[in-house]
Design a protein around this motif. Structure first.
Motif, short mmCIF file in Angstrom:
data_model
loop_
_atom_site.label_atom_id
_atom_site.label_comp_id
_atom_site.label_asym_id
_atom_site.label_seq_id
_atom_site.Cartn_x
_atom_site.Cartn_y
_atom_site.Cartn_z
N THR A 1 0.88 -1.32 -0.03
CA THR A 1 0.10 0.09 -0.17
C THR A 1 1.21 1.26 -0.15
N ALA A 2 0.51 2.68 0.10
CA ALA A 2 0.99 3.38 -0.07
C ALA A 2 0.94 3.84 0.83
N ASP A 3 0.55 3.63 1.82
CA ASP A 3 1.21 4.23 3.83
C ASP A 3 0.39 3.19 4.66
N GLY A 4 0.44 3.63 5.20
CA GLY A 4 -0.31 2.59 6.90
C GLY A 4 1.35 1.66 7.34
N PRO A 5 0.74 1.77 8.49
CA PRO A 5 1.56 0.37 9.43
C PRO A 5 2.17 -0.80 8.44
N TYR A 6 3.44 -1.14 8.86
CA TYR A 6 3.51 -2.96 8.27
C TYR A 6 3.44 -3.97 8.87
N ASP A 7 3.45 -4.60 8.72
CA ASP A 7 2.90 -5.43 9.32
C ASP A 7 2.17 -5.54 9.94
#
Length: 516
Positions: A38-44
């Motif tokens: 995704t372009a943004d947001g928290p990983y894993d």
């Protein structure tokens, strides 16, 4: 409820007594999980979204090179209700590729005094603006310093205001104030003896955020259950019923994954679903394959055999808002939405086939009847364009080699029944293990299955033909009861789709038709 032996004084007592079977609530059947880029947001971290607006607030919008945002959008467009999204990729791969901007002194034009940097890496930082506004004059009390100003940080509806800050050292220093920001961080990178304040007004936009990680490996997709990352991390989610990895085919096409890596990720999807036994994987194939090539890909290169996996082909053409034109997409996102829509309108027992793919403009390749004759027995579900009917899902098979698990709806019906009974009979644990308990369990499960039969999910003209529930002394001998076990046998006859509808038409001689 008090027992009779606990009543000590004369009087009238009212006791509430449970009657009838304990109802079993059917579990959800169409909660999707999307793992990818995704372009943004928290990983894993699995984040649940129930509409496109929620997705964009957390993960950003469409981004070139990532299919997951489009897959989620297609999921909702086709009737999807709720989905978990897990962003994969290495933080190190795009560390330092944060969106940035510069605030410039009004005294020495062109001389940068502050560097503004997005807190989170990725393209989401490109949506941030930083504005300098005049200081706020209080109605009473001490006036702010002459060089004071207000800094406004904005990303969409998220706004942060830092009023009456200055470039001087001290409690009102702008760098100190902005240290609390969730959106940006401020660094003084240059100064001049005469440049003591920022302009009275003006706005800059951050740019240069990394759109995608530099590289995503099979290990990123596979993840780790302890870290709750990737596909393995989905084990912590009990309500997921559909698993999709829509970026896998693009990674293969771009050379980030070879065929072995592609197979490893899809194998992990299937293994996860088989271990849980309450969800299914929708697999994509690479783009650009013809009918013969996709047959070879599925049966020889991947060679999966599982009732918990299904594959759809070919890719479908849909409108790409980012590019302003139509392009091809893997079908897993749209199919997950169709499964959800089918469950809502007909029920999980109905095969999710002969359903229109909403938003589809065309298919990558048209099929002939002969080509379809070869693909269908291999478990490759075709998506076909029929004149006057649109783009339609024209297959409902799993990749199982066992004929009894051939159809998607049969496997999903059993997933639904097993999960519902498992959740709805938790009350029975640690109850006295006697005939009363056995009868209560029989009644509860029987009432649930009776409802399914009435809804048309089970085959048979009577309930006894459609299902049975057995919990008695035969299934629970004394040694088993002493060991703490209660065994309940349940059998159901699922309805199966009318996959081949055959009309036998013959020609009768004139006047020879006789009603029988």
């Amino acid at each position: 409820m008090a027992t009779l032996s606990s009543i000590r004084s004369p009087g009238v007592y009212v006791q509430e007594v449970a009657s009838g079977p304990r109802p079993i609530q059917g579990v959800g059947t169409a909660v999707a999980a999307f793992v990818g880029i995704t372009a943004d947001g928290p990983y894993d971290q699995a984040v649940k979204v129930v509409n496109w607006s929620q997705f964009t607030r957390t993960f950003g919008t469409f981004v070139d090179g990532a299919n997951l945002p489009y897959a989620v959008h297609q999921f909702f467009d086709n009737g999807g209700g709720a989905a978990y999204v897990v962003r994969v990729g290495s933080l190190a791969s795009d560390e330092g590729q944060r969106a940035t901007a510069e605030l410039t002194s009004s005294v020495r034009a062109g001389h940068a005094v502050y560097r503004v940097e997005a807190v989170d890496p990725g393209a989401g930082g490109d949506a941030i603006t930083v504005a300098v506004e005049p200081k706020v004059e209080p109605e009473g009390g001490e006036a702010p310093p002459e060089e004071a100003f207000t800094l406004v940080v904005r990303r969409g509806d998220d706004v942060e205001r830092y009023e009456n800050v200055t470039s001087r050292k001290g409690a009102a220093n702008v760098v100190t104030a902005v240290a609390e920001s969730r959106l940006v961080r401020l660094t003084e990178v240059g100064s001049s003896p005469v440049a003591e304040r920022l302009p009275a007004s003006g706005e800059v936009a951050l740019t240069g955020g990394a759109a995608l990680p530099a590289r995503v490996t099979p290990g990123d997709y596979l993840g780790d259950v302890t870290a709750r990352s990737g596909i393995a991390g989905l084990d912590a989610l009990d309500d997921v019923t559909i698993v999709c990895v829509p970026d896998l085919a693009a990674a293969y096409e771009e050379g980030q994954l070879d065929a072995d890596g592609f197979k490893a990720v899809q194998s992990a999807m299937i293994s996860h679903c088989e271990a849980r036994k309450d969800r299914m994987a929708i697999l994509d194939t690479p783009r650009g394959l013809n009918a013969q090539q996709v047959h070879e890909w599925v049966t020889e290169k991947m060679a999966f055999s599982s009732p918990f996996a299904t594959v759809y082909w070919p890719w479908v053409s849909m409108w790409d808002t980012l590019l302003g034109r139509a392009r091809l997409f893997p079908p897993s996102g749209a199919l997950a939405g169709i499964w959800s829509r089918n469950d809502d309108t007909r029920g999980v027992h109905k095969a999710p086939a002969n359903e229109v793919v909403l938003g589809a403009l065309d298919v990558e390749q048209a099929l002939t009847r002969k080509e379809h004759d070869d693909l269908n027995p291999a478990g490759i579900n075709a998506i076909r364009a029929f004149p006057g009917r649109g783009i339609v899902v024209w297959g409902g098979r799993t990749l199982a080699s066992d004929a009894q698990w051939r159809y998607v709806n049969v496997r999903r019906l059993f997933n639904y029944v097993e999960s519902s009974i498992l959740l709805g009979t938790q009350w029975s644990v640690f109850e006295p293990n006697d005939q009363k308990l056995w009868q209560r369990i029989e009644r509860s499960v029987g009432a649930f299955l009776l409802g399914l039969w009435r809804d048309g999910a089970l085959f048979g003209t009577t309930p006894t033909e459609a299902y049975y529930v057995k919990c008695d002394a035969e299934t629970n001998p004394p040694d088993q009861v002493d060991a703490g076990y209660v065994v309940i046998e349940v059998g159901i006859a699922p309805v199966k789709p009318a996959e081949f509808v055959v009309f036998r038409i013959s020609q009768l001689p004139t006047g020879g038709a006789v009603a029988e």
